[in-house]
Design a protein around this motif. Structure first.
Motif, PDB file in Angstrom:
ATOM      1  N   LEU A  12      -6.570   8.040  -0.669  1.00  0.00           N
ATOM      2  CA  LEU A  12      -5.258   7.396  -0.667  1.00  0.00           C
ATOM      3  C   LEU A  12      -5.321   5.988  -1.249  1.00  0.00           C
ATOM      4  N   ALA A  13      -6.447   5.321  -1.035  1.00  0.00           N
ATOM      5  CA  ALA A  13      -6.587   3.962  -1.557  1.00  0.00           C
ATOM      6  C   ALA A  13      -6.444   3.925  -3.070  1.00  0.00           C
ATOM      7  N   GLU A  14      -6.863   4.979  -3.752  1.00  0.00           N
ATOM      8  CA  GLU A  14      -6.704   5.028  -5.210  1.00  0.00           C
ATOM      9  C   GLU A  14      -5.226   4.977  -5.594  1.00  0.00           C
ATOM     10  N   LEU A  15      -4.386   5.661  -4.821  1.00  0.00           N
ATOM     11  CA  LEU A  15      -2.952   5.650  -5.124  1.00  0.00           C
ATOM     12  C   LEU A  15      -2.364   4.269  -4.855  1.00  0.00           C
ATOM     13  N   ILE A  16      -2.809   3.631  -3.785  1.00  0.00           N
ATOM     14  CA  ILE A  16      -2.309   2.292  -3.463  1.00  0.00           C
ATOM     15  C   ILE A  16      -2.761   1.289  -4.523  1.00  0.00           C
ATOM     16  N   ASP A  17      -3.980   1.487  -5.077  1.00  0.00           N
ATOM     17  CA  ASP A  17      -4.421   0.646  -6.198  1.00  0.00           C
ATOM     18  C   ASP A  17      -3.398   0.683  -7.327  1.00  0.00           C
ATOM     19  N   ASN A  18      -2.971   1.890  -7.673  1.00  0.00           N
ATOM     20  CA  ASN A  18      -1.997   2.042  -8.761  1.00  0.00           C
ATOM     21  C   ASN A  18      -0.688   1.344  -8.427  1.00  0.00           C
ATOM     22  N   SER A  19      -0.270   1.445  -7.162  1.00  0.00           N
ATOM     23  CA  SER A  19       0.977   0.797  -6.753  1.00  0.00           C
ATOM     24  C   SER A  19       0.882  -0.717  -6.884  1.00  0.00           C
ATOM     25  N   ILE A  20      -0.236  -1.278  -6.459  1.00  0.00           N
ATOM     26  CA  ILE A  20      -0.406  -2.733  -6.553  1.00  0.00           C
ATOM     27  C   ILE A  20      -0.487  -3.165  -8.014  1.00  0.00           C
ATOM     28  N   ASP A  21      -1.187  -2.371  -8.828  1.00  0.00           N
ATOM     29  CA  ASP A  21      -1.246  -2.685 -10.261  1.00  0.00           C
ATOM     30  C   ASP A  21       0.148  -2.647 -10.889  1.00  0.00           C
ATOM     31  N   ALA A  22       1.026  -1.828 -10.313  1.00  0.00           N
ATOM     32  CA  ALA A  22       2.400  -1.725 -10.814  1.00  0.00           C
ATOM     33  C   ALA A  22       3.317  -2.767 -10.177  1.00  0.00           C
ATOM     34  N   LYS A  23       2.706  -3.764  -9.490  1.00  0.00           N
ATOM     35  CA  LYS A  23       3.434  -4.889  -8.903  1.00  0.00           C
ATOM     36  C   LYS A  23       4.366  -4.471  -7.772  1.00  0.00           C
ATOM     37  N   ALA A  24       3.993  -3.431  -7.064  1.00  0.00           N
ATOM     38  CA  ALA A  24       4.784  -3.012  -5.904  1.00  0.00           C
ATOM     39  C   ALA A  24       4.653  -4.045  -4.781  1.00  0.00           C
ATOM     40  N   THR A  25       5.753  -4.280  -4.068  1.00  0.00           N
ATOM     41  CA  THR A  25       5.715  -5.135  -2.876  1.00  0.00           C
ATOM     42  C   THR A  25       5.787  -4.309  -1.602  1.00  0.00           C
ATOM     43  N   LEU A  26       6.194  -3.036  -1.728  1.00  0.00           N
ATOM     44  CA  LEU A  26       6.226  -2.113  -0.588  1.00  0.00           C
ATOM     45  C   LEU A  26       5.596  -0.797  -1.015  1.00  0.00           C
ATOM     46  N   VAL A  27       4.649  -0.339  -0.229  1.00  0.00           N
ATOM     47  CA  VAL A  27       4.039   0.972  -0.427  1.00  0.00           C
ATOM     48  C   VAL A  27       4.221   1.749   0.869  1.00  0.00           C
ATOM     49  N   GLU A  28       4.789   2.942   0.772  1.00  0.00           N
ATOM     50  CA  GLU A  28       5.004   3.774   1.957  1.00  0.00           C
ATOM     51  C   GLU A  28       4.091   4.992   1.894  1.00  0.00           C
ATOM     52  N   VAL A  29       3.340   5.201   2.965  1.00  0.00           N
ATOM     53  CA  VAL A  29       2.432   6.346   3.061  1.00  0.00           C
ATOM     54  C   VAL A  29       3.021   7.307   4.084  1.00  0.00           C
ATOM     55  N   PHE A  30       3.376   8.503   3.635  1.00  0.00           N
ATOM     56  CA  PHE A  30       3.993   9.497   4.505  1.00  0.00           C
ATOM     57  C   PHE A  30       3.009  10.629   4.785  1.00  0.00           C
ATOM     58  N   ALA A  31       2.915  11.021   6.038  1.00  0.00           N
ATOM     59  CA  ALA A  31       2.183  12.229   6.431  1.00  0.00           C
ATOM     60  C   ALA A  31       3.204  13.158   7.062  1.00  0.00           C
ATOM     61  N   CYS A  32       3.504  14.257   6.376  1.00  0.00           N
ATOM     62  CA  CYS A  32       4.568  15.165   6.809  1.00  0.00           C
ATOM     63  C   CYS A  32       3.951  16.414   7.438  1.00  0.00           C
ATOM     64  N   GLU A  33       4.328  16.713   8.665  1.00  0.00           N
ATOM     65  CA  GLU A  33       3.702  17.821   9.375  1.00  0.00           C
ATOM     66  C   GLU A  33       4.706  18.942   9.628  1.00  0.00           C
ATOM     67  N   ARG A  34       4.139  20.115   9.906  1.00  0.00           N
ATOM     68  CA  ARG A  34       4.955  21.281  10.229  1.00  0.00           C
ATOM     69  C   ARG A  34       4.374  21.954  11.475  1.00  0.00           C
TER      70      ARG A  34
END
Length: 623
Positions: A32-54
């Protein structure tokens, strides 16, 4: 799809992706950290991590299991061309070393390590105008060569409803068909992710450059328990962090003095690589006394924390126990917490922190892997002071060894001086100070017993007329005189911190102890020395002398989980060391050149034997 004639293709797409799926992400959190890296590189100020269960029906009850994980950000988003390239393995986007990620592997590699289907929506002009594409392992196995061309597809309402921060630009990455996620329920998945995410991105979280929301989802709604990741600083110098009480809103550690008056707890190491100068920054910290001891004035432990229990067993100590090692920082982001530099069995290792920060230009020097989880060259240098001797040629000096490695093009050569500084100077100095600060806490009842027994022997001899200099100095000395003299000795000569010294002094005055035992580095060949103070006989065991490591450390620094065999081995080693100690005395007497001087040494041996009998058995010989 690839046309025919591909029997001799150098790389099979399906086998390549399978190999990349097995590329070694340590956990779902690291992926997941790899995805957050991309978000920060894209100048994101909010990153939301969702875990959706069934819901999942088990044999006896209904439970819930995560079926989808998603990361949504409010960064700059991507157009169709950039989106398609982002899902290509190894595209790289050029060698931009200002980015956290620069290898072009993060999004597809991390995603396919956890799931078999990856979907991405990205938009630069509102989520209703998003572009969409995907990777599906089943299609790749069937021969798909190219990333499917992105197509216009609005962001689904499902994600719009649960997001807190949708903007006109952003990206959503969705993992489905999860087959390698480490945990089952949504809450557990995020709980096991948040601590690592808080540590990897602590710099960004501390400065509020980015906010990371951890949101468990059930039945299309964020359930109770959503929260924001808190900084997890392994140096424990952050004012506000996720450290358990009482250290959630104040630092648990303090900077360790590294000789830099301008920046406390900081040292800089410039290195020249291919003619260019780069600076590596080392930061170090050490636990404050109140983190390990409940008796520091003005710093009480929480009411529910037993003062008789070791600090390492309390929540804040267990938290520190999960943060052992040297933290490697690249581009403001933690690359790895490298525990290979720690003494693995020693619980005291949790009470120090060291951070090594380097620029991305030194990726090759440190051996940064393409999944940004480790720096292999740096790790290989742990315990180098022992390794280089095994590799060195007969009679080869450290400098000659380094010169030979340089001639051979060995990648380690640029970091050897740093490694030796960490291993020979910094970490031993920190460990020495931690040992001093633990005086009076480790084995406290045992120390109380021996102090009391030795004090009784001193008092008995004094009452029998055998006075010493400490008795003479005590005549007319006030309690404040004694306190000041002992404080000066402990802090100035033996480098204890003032809180620890004050605690030792107050305990001795309260219990009327006439003796004290400490360990300290002494610039002497003697294995112990003494301080003669008013009413206090202080014995200092020289930690620099090998007898300390071969006797005191073996007997006193015993791991809590030591096996019976290990305990027997320690006792046998201590017994052997004691015999060698007596042999060394015997040989000293043997080498005395004159009979008269030899007789004086023999008399001293007889006198010491009489004193030993008095202190150990509590018997005076009637002299």
């Amino acid at each position: 799809m690839t046309n025919g004639g591909s029997n001799y293709r150098i790389v099979s797409p399906s086998l390549t992706v399978k190999a990349m799926r097995d590329s070694g992400y340590k956990s779902t959190a690291y992926a997941l950290a790899e995805l957050i890296d991309n978000s920060i590189d894209a100048k994101a100020t909010l990153v939301e991590v969702f875990a959706c269960e069934r819901p999942v029906q088990g044999s006896s009850r209904m439970s819930h299991r995560v079926e989808t994980i998603a990361v949504l950000d409010n960064g700059t988003g991507m157009d169709g061309e950039a989106l398609r390239r982002a899902l290509k393995f190894g595209d790289g986007r050029g060698d931009d070393r200002q980015r956290i990620g620069r290898f072009g592997m993060g999004l597809p590699n991390s995603s396919m390590s956890q799931c078999t289907k990856l979907e991405v929506w990205s938009w630069t002009n509102g989520p209703g105008n998003a572009m969409y594409t995907y990777l599906d392992l089943a299609e790749i196995n069937d021969g798909l060569d190219d990333v499917p061309p992105p197509k216009p597809e609005p962001l689904p309402e499902y994600w719009r409803d649960i997001s807190e921060g949708l903007r006109d630009t952003g990206t959503l990455v969705v993992w489905s068909n999860l087959d390698r996620v480490n945990w089952h329920g949504a809450a557990a998945t995020l709980r096991n992710t948040a601590e690592l995410i808080g540590r990897v991105y602590r710099r960004y979280l501390t400065t509020d450059e980015v906010v990371i929301r951890m949101a468990p989802v059930r039945d299309g709604k964020v359930i109770e328990g959503a929260y924001y990741a808190k900084p997890n600083d392994p140096l424990y110098l952050t004012e506000s962090s996720g450290t358990p009480a009482p250290f959630g809103d104040k630092p648990m550690f303090e900077p360790f003095n590294m000789g830099n008056e301008d920046e406390s707890g900081v040292a800089h190491f410039p290195i020249i690589v291919e003619g260019k100068r780069h600076v590596i920054t080392v930061r170090a910290s050490i636990a404050r006394p109140e983190a390990r001891r409940p008796d520091i004035e003005g710093h009480p432990w929480p009411d529910n924390a037993s003062p008789n229990q070791d600090a390492g067993n309390h929540p804040w100590g267990k938290h520190a126990g999960r943060n052992i090692g040297i933290s490697l920082i690249r581009q403001g982001r933690e690359l790895e917490l490298d525990s290979s530099w720690a003494i693995g069995y020693d619980p005291v290792e949790r009470w120090w922190g060291v951070e090594v920060e380097f620029p991305a230009a030194l990726d090759e020097v440190f051996g940064v892997t393409n999944n940004k989880q480790s720096a292999t060259t740096f790790t290989s240098l742990a315990h180098f002071k022992d390794k280089w001797r095994a590799e060195a040629e007969t009679g080869e000096s450290t400098k000659a060894f380094k010169d030979r490695l340089a001639d051979l093009g060995d990648p380690r050569v640029e970091l050897i001086d740093l490694a030796l500084y960490l291993e020979i100077k910094l970490l031993p100095a920190i460990r020495r100070q931690l040992k001093q600060r633990s005086l009076g806490r480790t084995g406290k009842k045992r120390y109380d017993d021996v102090n009391t027994k030795a004090t009784d022997a001193v008092k008995r001899r004094t009452e029998d007329g055998h006075t010493g200099k400490t008795d003479d100095l005590a005549e007319g000395a006030t309690v404040e005189d004694k306190r000041h003299e002992q404080l000066d000795a402990l802090t100035q000569r033996h480098h204890l911190d003032e809180d620890t010294a004050q605690s030792l002094i107050e305990e001795a005055l309260e219990k009327d102890w006439r003796v004290r035992w400490i360990s300290s580095y002494q610039d002497s060949h003697a294995f112990f020395s003494i301080d003669l103070m008013a009413g206090m006989l202080q014995v200092i065991f020289n930690e620099k002398h090998p007898l300390h490591a071969h006797l005191m450390t073996v007997l006193e620094e015993v791991p809590e989980d030591a096996s019976t065999d290990e305990l027997r081995h320690r006792l046998a080693r201590a017994a052997d060391t004691f015999k060698l100690l007596l042999f060394s005395w015997a040989r000293m007497e043997d080498e005395i050149p004159g009979d008269r001087q030899r007789e004086k040494i023999a008399d001293a041996r007889q006198d010491w034997g009489r004193y030993a009998r008095d202190f150990i058995d509590g018997e005076d010989d009637g002299e």
